[in-house]
Design an enzyme around this catalytic site. Sequence first.
Site, PDB file in Angstrom:
ATOM      1  N   GLU A   1       0.870  -1.169   0.000  1.00  0.00           N
ATOM      2  CA  GLU A   1       0.000   0.000   0.000  1.00  0.00           C
ATOM      3  C   GLU A   1       0.907   1.219   0.000  1.00  0.00           C
ATOM      4  O   GLU A   1       1.737   1.377   0.897  1.00  0.00           O
ATOM      5  CB  GLU A   1      -0.900   0.002   1.231  1.00  0.00           C
ATOM      6  CG  GLU A   1      -1.875   1.165   1.250  1.00  0.00           C
ATOM      7  CD  GLU A   1      -2.691   1.229   2.531  1.00  0.00           C
ATOM      8  OE1 GLU A   1      -3.021   2.355   2.954  1.00  0.00           O
ATOM      9  OE2 GLU A   1      -2.970   0.159   3.108  1.00  0.00           O
TER      10      GLU A   1
ATOM     11  N   CYS B   1      -4.053   7.246   5.287  1.00  0.00           N
ATOM     12  CA  CYS B   1      -3.910   6.925   3.871  1.00  0.00           C
ATOM     13  C   CYS B   1      -5.192   7.241   3.101  1.00  0.00           C
ATOM     14  O   CYS B   1      -5.186   7.266   1.872  1.00  0.00           O
ATOM     15  CB  CYS B   1      -3.523   5.472   3.679  1.00  0.00           C
ATOM     16  SG  CYS B   1      -4.519   4.314   4.632  1.00  0.00           S
TER      17      CYS B   1
END
Length: 530
Positions: free
Chosen positions: A259, A296
């Site tokens: 990620e 995020c």
Amino acid sequence: MSVQRLLIDGDWRLPLQLIGAFRAEDPTTGEPIGPAFPLCGAADVEAALSAAAAVADELAATPPERIAAFLEAYAAGIEANADALADLAHAETALPKSPRLAAVELPRTTNQLRLAAQAVRDYAWTQPVIDTAAGLRAHRAPLSKPVLVFGPNNFPFAFNAIAGSDFASAIAARNPVIAKAHPSHPATSERLAQIAFAALQQAGLPLASVQLLYHFDYTVGARLAGDARLGAIGFTGSRAGGLALKAAADKAGIPAYVELSSVNPVFLLPGALAERGTALAQEFFASCTMGSGQFCTNPGVVIVPRSDAGDAFVAAATAHFAAAAPGVLFSRGVLEHLQQGVAALREAGAELLAGGTAGATGYRYAPTLLSVDADRFLQEPKALQTEAFGPVSLLVRVRDAQQMAQVAQAFEGNLTGTIYSTDDGSDDAAWATVASALRPRVGRLIGNRMPTGVAVSPAMNHGGPYPSTGHPGFTAVGMPAAITRFTALHCYDHAPEHLLPTELRDRNPGGLARLVDGAWRTDDLPHGTP
């Protein structure tokens, strides 16, 4: 030099090769706190990898009940140590003990562990498929190799390398885990590892099933990521770091689930702005500055029409940002990268509306709002999508829904994309236009909510097209889907029925849903089915 001990092969031991040491820092002051932790060398990494590889087959053959027992005992141990863990994480990250750490993130972590245990017990992650005519049976199975997990700085519990979703998923799939802690919260990771190790012993799992390394340098990490004895890598962090690990893993054919970055565009349609623009400005500001913007899924780009309602939204949002005090960031590195990101946005043509300055003490940065015209954005789409990890967002002013769609088409892959609309139908045509362009570019399409929340649900997708992650087909959150990243697809062709894995045999004592000849069934098959 006195340093804390590593957890390797069932033993809390001093490093074999001490390269250096580091301490956590208090983000509010920038001062070192707590004990020194080791920067270990290749010898310690090799010891951990060898130990994990040696028990991989044993763990893969462990009865599911013992795996589930470990996960549940670990969750209970975390809860029993909740106050101490929250104190440690607060000191190392400056995240509020209440409600963020104690009432939100820690329960989410224990919930993930228990959901993983449930998936282990009901075999949900194995996804059994049976084709009786062809004599074929298939399911997902352990890798029979270790999984290397890198934890990020922004979730000391829920994504911690030794306790988070990647960890729970890899263990649920019966793979040993080598956890690489984040240097921003080493004492928190150490305490979690102590609790995990006690639960491991209680459940009777191989002692090298869970190991902890605090930190190592780039060359050691790249060598480890490319070692063929690894089964997979789970990584959450910077794009540069994740891509370097992925490049090393790719050369060795090791799956790397990384990620990397996401600006999570938010589109405000005209009807929504006219209906509740002032409330949306407050909602946007709260989302962007929550946790000092260190999510995020932070709303990094907001697309706003050029209209009276759009102007009013911008004015209200600017006032919120301008009045806010600087937020505390996790580390000097986060502050420096944030300053670089804001500078890159301004160099690409963004105008500063509010903020843009560092605080006087510790690692602080003022909530920052920038703006750019859509025509300029479309000329410099890559530069104006620079991720500024912190309380920063860029407004993109558009003429109409068609230009909104053009902006959507210019986005890189993202974890999320949001569209705000009204319920009276006046925004429906614009929604269809924007959603058509946005849908292929995001993992999760959100309606009328800011993107910062990530529910732990089987239906959640915390993933997305590159560069938000390295692969668009997998999620880091949500059992049992998250578990499948750390599995291998095993097919049996006319194998003796009584020697098959439990979930592929004729008898189905657990009532597991299995895809049999194209139909989902939970009953037993007639004995002797091909």
